[in-house]
Design a protein around this motif. Structure first.
Motif, PDB file in Angstrom:
ATOM      1  N   MET A 468       0.814  -1.216   0.000  1.00  0.00           N
ATOM      2  CA  MET A 468       0.000   0.000   0.000  1.00  0.00           C
ATOM      3  C   MET A 468       0.845   1.262   0.000  1.00  0.00           C
ATOM      4  O   MET A 468       0.301   2.371   0.029  1.00  0.00           O
ATOM      5  CB  MET A 468      -0.920   0.000   1.223  1.00  0.00           C
ATOM      6  N   GLY A 469       2.157   1.134  -0.015  1.00  0.00           N
ATOM      7  CA  GLY A 469       3.020   2.312  -0.056  1.00  0.00           C
ATOM      8  C   GLY A 469       4.327   2.070   0.667  1.00  0.00           C
ATOM      9  O   GLY A 469       4.398   1.276   1.614  1.00  0.00           O
ATOM     10  N   ASN A 470       5.363   2.755   0.225  1.00  0.00           N
ATOM     11  CA  ASN A 470       6.689   2.701   0.838  1.00  0.00           C
ATOM     12  C   ASN A 470       6.994   4.053   1.478  1.00  0.00           C
ATOM     13  O   ASN A 470       6.649   5.107   0.932  1.00  0.00           O
ATOM     14  CB  ASN A 470       7.753   2.367  -0.205  1.00  0.00           C
ATOM     15  N   PHE A 471       7.641   4.010   2.638  1.00  0.00           N
ATOM     16  CA  PHE A 471       7.875   5.237   3.402  1.00  0.00           C
ATOM     17  C   PHE A 471       8.679   6.247   2.596  1.00  0.00           C
ATOM     18  O   PHE A 471       9.677   5.914   1.956  1.00  0.00           O
ATOM     19  CB  PHE A 471       8.595   4.928   4.706  1.00  0.00           C
ATOM     20  N   VAL A 472       8.217   7.515   2.654  1.00  0.00           N
ATOM     21  CA  VAL A 472       8.876   8.595   1.922  1.00  0.00           C
ATOM     22  C   VAL A 472       9.355   9.705   2.859  1.00  0.00           C
ATOM     23  O   VAL A 472      10.507  10.113   2.825  1.00  0.00           O
ATOM     24  CB  VAL A 472       7.936   9.181   0.847  1.00  0.00           C
ATOM     25  N   ARG A 473       8.454  10.199   3.722  1.00  0.00           N
ATOM     26  CA  ARG A 473       8.832  11.357   4.549  1.00  0.00           C
ATOM     27  C   ARG A 473       7.880  11.491   5.742  1.00  0.00           C
ATOM     28  O   ARG A 473       6.876  10.788   5.826  1.00  0.00           O
ATOM     29  CB  ARG A 473       8.799  12.650   3.725  1.00  0.00           C
TER      30      ARG A 473
END
Length: 561
Positions: A468-473
């Motif tokens: 569902m998503g990869n850490f960005v900020r």
């Protein structure tokens, strides 16, 4: 639950105790006491020019445009923005600024917390214990309703809950301090590792440079040594083999050059034929200067070629000089094969004829001379056709090993330095959480949040996992939600939001992304997961990392004194 403005005023309750309740009109809040206390006349708060008799206060008639003369009745409830629209009384027609200046009917709620309720709730025949636990809003007993004062038990339960919340916040804050301490230690370890790697790299670079110099020295020294070839022929045989290979390469290259020359010659002849036909067929009566110039240039070219005819060597003549064994002429390699000595051997064996007391000195000088001859192409280098001595191989391997170790350590250093530059939040708090995960069941799926890594949707029916998503900020946003009874909510105020982006693509849609909203909790808990729009998810998570620091249990703060 009916909504209203609750002031949570322990300090306001204290103010109320200083005022004789009997001297104040019903429904007056502590911050408006000055407008009502000890006066024979009353001036409308928002319209001081309008003066009323004291008996007109709470007479169930709205005489002030701002409703300030009816703090304890519902007569001016129509001025409340939440109330249904009603026409203004004739006494207030044409009046501007008809918004009620009072926030509502004040319930003192002794034994609990005083609060305001909307004027429309006054004498509506319903006991609003959640807002007015003392029942003072139903003083007229409309419909026979009598609301008892329940502030004692309600206040006691509220204080118990608030005390538990306070202790929970203290425990969460203590847990956060522990996490912050762990994060500081982890960062200190990274800083120490960076310093250690820099020191190791500095030493390895010195060692690498020394080994490189040693390799160059060994290669240079080994060049001056002649290694006898396997089989017959000695040193001359080695040189002979090298020369033979070189002649073969030259012959093959020359064959290619001759083939290219023949191709070019064919093209020249074809162009000459075109120009010759053009010369013979063009009409000289046309006054085309460009054509005439081209014809003249061709005539000059033809005349020049006729006068400069030179004999050309045939291909056989050209290749004759590079003929090998078995051909009628060329190099006779057999004349050189079988020789055991050469003119170079004299140089190598010269020191054997010298007296012993000068032999060492002569050996070093002759070795330098051999190296110079090799470097200048007079003597053959690497007589074993590409092989090198074991000494050179060992020196090369030692150098390469040191160089590889420097590269590996530099890569580790770069990773650690990037880690120090990475945003781990306030106090580096998420450094202690990195690599840990929290999950929750939600119907047919299990949702998982891995701190500073990724968010995942796991199917319980064996259909695999969805990124569902990869850490960005890390960001911050303002939350605006009502407090939840169980305390598991974002509430209102500035909240930390972790952005997870570039997840698995949706069918016929964008890549998935997740916004992770954080709120204070004793332990890491994934409270809720929702899909605000297609492939855009929202997680609400409780964690000690989102808590504010509070005082230790038993330590009194200024607000409690």
């Amino acid at each position: 639950m009916r909504q209203t403005t609750a002031l949570g005023l322990l300090s306001s309750v204290a103010c109320t105790s200083l005022v004789n309740a009997a001297s104040l009109p019903r429904g007056v809040g502590p911050e408006f006491v000055q407008f009502y206390q000890g006066k024979d006349t009353f001036s409308c708060i928002g319209h001081p020019s309008i003066s009323l008799r004291a008996s007109q206060i709470n007479d169930n008639s709205c005489d002030c445009p701002d409703g300030s003369d009816e703090p304890g009745t519902a007569a001016c409830a129509f001025l409340d923005p939440l109330s249904p629209e009603q026409p203004l009384p004739s006494s207030l027609s044409g009046t501007t600024n008809t918004t009620n200046v009072l926030p509502g009917f004040w319930c003192s709620n002794e034994g609990h917390i005083g609060s305001y309720i909307p004027f429309m709730y006054v004498n509506d025949g319903a006991c609003d214990y959640d807002l007015c636990c003392d029942g003072s809003d139903e003083f007229a007993h409309v419909g026979g309703v009598k609301c008892q004062n329940r502030c004692g038990p309600i206040g006691k339960e509220w204080r118990r809950v608030e005390e538990e919340k306070r202790h929970a916040k203290e425990r969460a804050a203590k847990r956060r301090r522990t996490m912050a301490k762990e994060s500081r230690e982890l960062r200190r370890q990274v800083v120490a590792k960076v310093a250690k790697l820099k020191e190791e790299i500095q030493g390895l670079e010195v060692k690498r440079d020394e080994l490189q110099k040693k390799l160059e020295d060994v290669e240079r020294q080994e060049r001056g040594k002649v290694v006898k070839a396997d089989g017959e022929g000695g040193k001359l045989g080695i040189l002979l083999g090298l020369a033979k290979e070189r002649v073969k390469e030259l012959r093959e290259t020359l064959d290619d050059v001759l083939d290219q020359r023949d191709d070019l010659q064919d093209r020249v002849e074809e162009l000459e034929l075109i120009l010759r036909s053009f010369r013979e067929e063009y009409n000289p009566n046309f006054n085309d200067e460009g054509v005439k110039a081209a014809v003249k240039a061709w005539d000059d070219y033809s005349a020049k070629m006729a006068t400069e005819r030179k004999s050309k060597r045939s291909d056989n003549d050209i290749l004759e000089v590079l003929k090998e064994d078995g051909e009628e002429s060329g190099i006779n390699w057999r004349e050189f094969e079988g020789e055991q000595a050469s003119d170079a051997d004299i140089l190598y064996n010269l020191e054997a004829y010298l007296p012993s007391f000068v032999r060492d000195y002569a050996h070093s000088k002759l070795n330098l001379a051999r190296i110079w001859l090799i470097e200048n192409g007079i003597l053959a280098d690497n007589p074993k056709s590409g092989s090198e001595s074991r000494l050179v191989t060992a020196a090369r391997e030692a150098y390469q090993s040191a160089a590889d170790e420097v590269t590996s350590k530099q890569s580790q250093l770069d990773q650690q330095q990037k880690d120090l530059e990475k945003d781990y939040g306030t106090d580096d708090i998420f450094r202690a959480m990195q690599g840990k995960c929290v999950s929750t069941d939600s119907g047919e799926y299990e949702y998982e949040l891995c701190w500073l890594d990724k968010t995942t949707q796991k199917s319980k029916k064996g259909h695999g996992n969805t990124n569902m998503g990869n850490f960005v900020r890390i960001d911050t946003e303002v939350a605006d939600e009502e407090e939840r009874p169980d305390g598991k909510g974002l509430g209102k105020g500035l909240r930390t939001v972790l952005r997870y982006e570039n997840g698995q693509g949706c069918w016929n849609g964008p890549n998935r992304r997740t916004d992770v909203w954080l709120a204070c909790a004793e332990t890491d808990e994934l409270w809720r997961v929702s899909e605000s729009e297609k492939c855009v998810y929202r997680m609400e998570v409780g964690t000690p990392a989102a808590c504010e620091d509070v005082h230790e249990p038993g330590v009194r703060t200024k607000d409690e004194l």
